[in-house]
Design a protein around this motif. Structure first.
Motif, short mmCIF file in Angstrom:
data_model
loop_
_atom_site.label_atom_id
_atom_site.label_comp_id
_atom_site.label_asym_id
_atom_site.label_seq_id
_atom_site.Cartn_x
_atom_site.Cartn_y
_atom_site.Cartn_z
N LEU A 200 0.86 -1.19 0.00
CA LEU A 200 0.00 0.00 0.00
C LEU A 200 0.89 1.23 0.00
CD1 LEU A 200 -2.76 -0.88 2.64
CD2 LEU A 200 -2.90 -1.04 0.14
N PRO A 201 0.66 2.17 -0.94
CA PRO A 201 1.51 3.36 -1.01
C PRO A 201 1.42 4.18 0.28
CG PRO A 201 0.14 3.14 -2.97
CD PRO A 201 -0.38 2.15 -1.98
N ILE A 202 2.57 4.46 0.89
CA ILE A 202 2.59 5.30 2.07
C ILE A 202 2.31 6.73 1.62
CG2 ILE A 202 4.00 6.12 4.00
CD1 ILE A 202 5.68 3.59 3.71
N GLY A 203 1.31 7.35 2.20
CA GLY A 203 0.93 8.70 1.81
C GLY A 203 -0.55 8.82 1.51
N ASN A 204 -1.20 7.72 1.18
CA ASN A 204 -2.64 7.74 0.95
C ASN A 204 -3.42 7.66 2.26
OD1 ASN A 204 -2.29 7.76 -1.79
ND2 ASN A 204 -3.16 5.74 -2.17
N LEU A 205 -4.50 8.43 2.35
CA LEU A 205 -5.41 8.29 3.48
C LEU A 205 -5.95 6.87 3.54
CD1 LEU A 205 -7.31 9.48 5.71
CD2 LEU A 205 -8.94 9.92 3.87
N THR A 206 -6.31 6.32 2.40
CA THR A 206 -6.85 4.96 2.38
C THR A 206 -5.82 3.95 2.85
OG1 THR A 206 -6.28 4.92 0.01
CG2 THR A 206 -8.58 5.35 0.57
N SER A 207 -4.56 4.13 2.47
CA SER A 207 -3.51 3.20 2.90
C SER A 207 -3.38 3.19 4.41
CB SER A 207 -2.16 3.58 2.28
OG SER A 207 -2.20 3.46 0.88
N GLN A 208 -3.39 4.37 5.01
CA GLN A 208 -3.25 4.47 6.46
C GLN A 208 -4.41 3.77 7.17
OE1 GLN A 208 -3.08 8.71 7.11
NE2 GLN A 208 -1.32 8.94 5.75
N PHE A 209 -5.61 3.96 6.64
CA PHE A 209 -6.78 3.36 7.29
C PHE A 209 -6.83 1.86 7.06
CE2 PHE A 209 -11.05 2.50 8.54
CZ PHE A 209 -11.32 3.45 9.51
N TRP A 210 -6.55 1.44 5.83
CA TRP A 210 -6.61 0.01 5.53
C TRP A 210 -5.50 -0.76 6.24
CZ3 TRP A 210 -7.65 1.24 -0.28
CH2 TRP A 210 -9.00 1.59 -0.42
N ALA A 211 -4.38 -0.09 6.52
CA ALA A 211 -3.35 -0.73 7.32
C ALA A 211 -3.89 -1.06 8.70
CB ALA A 211 -2.13 0.19 7.43
N ASN A 212 -4.71 -0.14 9.24
CA ASN A 212 -5.36 -0.38 10.53
C ASN A 212 -6.34 -1.55 10.44
OD1 ASN A 212 -4.60 0.95 12.81
ND2 ASN A 212 -6.11 2.57 12.68
N VAL A 213 -7.08 -1.60 9.36
CA VAL A 213 -8.04 -2.70 9.16
C VAL A 213 -7.30 -4.03 9.09
CG1 VAL A 213 -9.71 -3.69 7.52
CG2 VAL A 213 -9.75 -1.24 8.01
N TYR A 214 -6.19 -4.04 8.38
CA TYR A 214 -5.38 -5.26 8.23
C TYR A 214 -4.86 -5.73 9.58
CZ TYR A 214 -2.49 -8.28 5.16
OH TYR A 214 -1.94 -9.34 4.48
N MET A 215 -4.32 -4.81 10.36
CA MET A 215 -3.75 -5.16 11.66
C MET A 215 -4.83 -5.39 12.72
SD MET A 215 -0.50 -5.60 11.59
CE MET A 215 0.13 -5.35 13.25
N ASN A 216 -6.05 -4.95 12.44
CA ASN A 216 -7.14 -5.24 13.37
C ASN A 216 -7.38 -6.74 13.48
OD1 ASN A 216 -9.49 -4.44 15.07
ND2 ASN A 216 -10.67 -5.32 13.39
N GLU A 217 -7.01 -7.49 12.44
CA GLU A 217 -7.09 -8.95 12.52
C GLU A 217 -6.20 -9.46 13.65
OE1 GLU A 217 -9.17 -10.97 10.14
OE2 GLU A 217 -9.90 -8.89 10.36
N LEU A 218 -5.01 -8.89 13.77
CA LEU A 218 -4.13 -9.26 14.88
C LEU A 218 -4.71 -8.79 16.21
CD1 LEU A 218 -1.43 -10.29 16.10
CD2 LEU A 218 -0.53 -7.97 15.71
#
Length: 352
Positions: A200-218
């Motif tokens: 996910l490109p660092i710098g996108n609002l969506t990237s920052q949020f989806w990174a949270n969604v991804y790690m929410n699995e953990l």
């Protein structure tokens, strides 16, 4: 299972939502040429975006990439401004739906959270437990697997049109961070695994949020399966606390195994149980139960930057007010550690 959401796609391309998205995307950057050009024909641009989103003909543009070296080397990839407007329009609607599933001790990219709240929570836990296990993910943003991410998002987002837009945005970042990724193979992989879309490109609002969604699995695994009471995470940095060293070692093994299912790995060499009195490095600080220190590289980096900014001010390339903004912003962050003398020393270092 949690609530699923559908039939909301028209809310994303609603003109009022797009106008609000423009305001968020341009905040603090109204003088940038691409934003000036967009705002000059604002009504036309927003109507064009609305029509493209409504007719499902919208396609993201290409990224502009550059490298930053502070606090560490990272490749930043910026989407065109009109795409950033779409990102905000999408997250205005989808963000709250996904955020409801986050655990309390997730601190990144959420209103009312942030690094300082995470640091305070870390101190809170360090004063109540004897041992801590600090962890962070290797090459986090370049490692995020597109297929897994889309599957996780689809568990909540059931609107087919919204999912198609999400998939287009995710696909637009495919390959952007390939040169930042060192290939890692997991059990069951074959030679074709090398070509799995990821990053996910660092710098996108969506990237920052989806990174949270991804790690929410953990997060959910740690809280629901492992039953860890004292845990916190900021993006890919997380820590677990306990009074039992053996328990933390068992959790570490379980987390490594779980993360393999997300095609992620931790820095195992630094992920070791330690007494809290020894302190841990977390979000740019060294955190102890009774105090915090700014990591030395952070101080050195700002000292260099401060000298450069002060030089710009002396040469008339920056106003005194702008220089003050930089000083106050850094000082407000650094004050979350025991840094009074450091702040005074650095900010006075360039005065004659």
């Amino acid at each position: 299972m949690g609530k699923a959401y559908n039939n909301f796609y028209p809310q994303i391309y609603d003109l009022m939502n797009l106008w609000l998205a423009f305001g968020k995307a341009s905040k603090g950057r109204r003088g940038h040429p691409s934003i000036v050009a967009f705002e000059y024909n604002l009504e036309k641009e927003l109507v064009q975006l609305r029509d493209e989103l409504r007719d499902e003909t919208y396609m993201p543009g290409g990224y502009r990439s550059f490298t930053v070296h502070e606090p560490k080397r990272r490749k930043i990839s910026a989407a065109p401004f009109r795409d950033r407007v779409v990102h905000h329009a999408l997250m205005n609607v989808v963000g709250p739906m996904l955020e409801r599933k986050f655990v309390f001790d997730s601190y990144a990219n959420q209103v009312g959270k942030g690094t300082h709240k995470a640091l305070d929570r870390c101190t809170y836990f360090m004063r109540r437990y004897e041992y801590v296990l600090p962890c962070d993910i290797k090459q986090f943003f370049p490692s995020i697997d597109h297929q897994i991410l889309k599957s996780v998002l689809a568990n909540t987002v059931k609107d087919a049109q919204a999912l198609q837009l999400i998939e287009r945005i995710i696909k637009s970042g495919e390959g952007v961070l390939n040169d930042e990724y060192d290939m890692t193979y997991f059990q069951g992989d074959d030679l074709f695994s090398k070509n799995r879309p990821r990053g996910l490109p660092i710098g996108n609002l969506t990237s920052q949020f989806w990174a949270n969604v991804y790690m929410n699995e953990l997060d959910q695994f740690v809280k629901q399966k492992l039953k860890v009471r004292a845990y916190l995470r900021y993006v890919d940095d997380f820590a677990l606390f306990s009074n039992d060293k053996k328990e933390l070692r068992e959790w570490r093994a379980a987390i490594i195994n779980f993360l393999a299912g997300l095609r992620l790995t931790i820095h195992e060499e630094s992920a070791h149980t330690r007494p809290v009195w020894k302190g841990i490095t977390f979000l740019g600080f060294i955190v102890f139960p009774d105090h915090r220190r700014l990591k030395p590289p952070k101080g050195y980096a700002f000292r260099r930057r401060w000298k450069h900014l002060y030089s710009m001010r002396k040469n008339g390339m920056m106003s005194s007010d702008d220089l003050k903004v930089h000083a106050v912003a850094w000082a407000n962050h650094a004050r979350y550690g025991d840094t009074w003398n450091l702040r005074r020393k650095i900010l006075n270092s360039v005065k004659s």
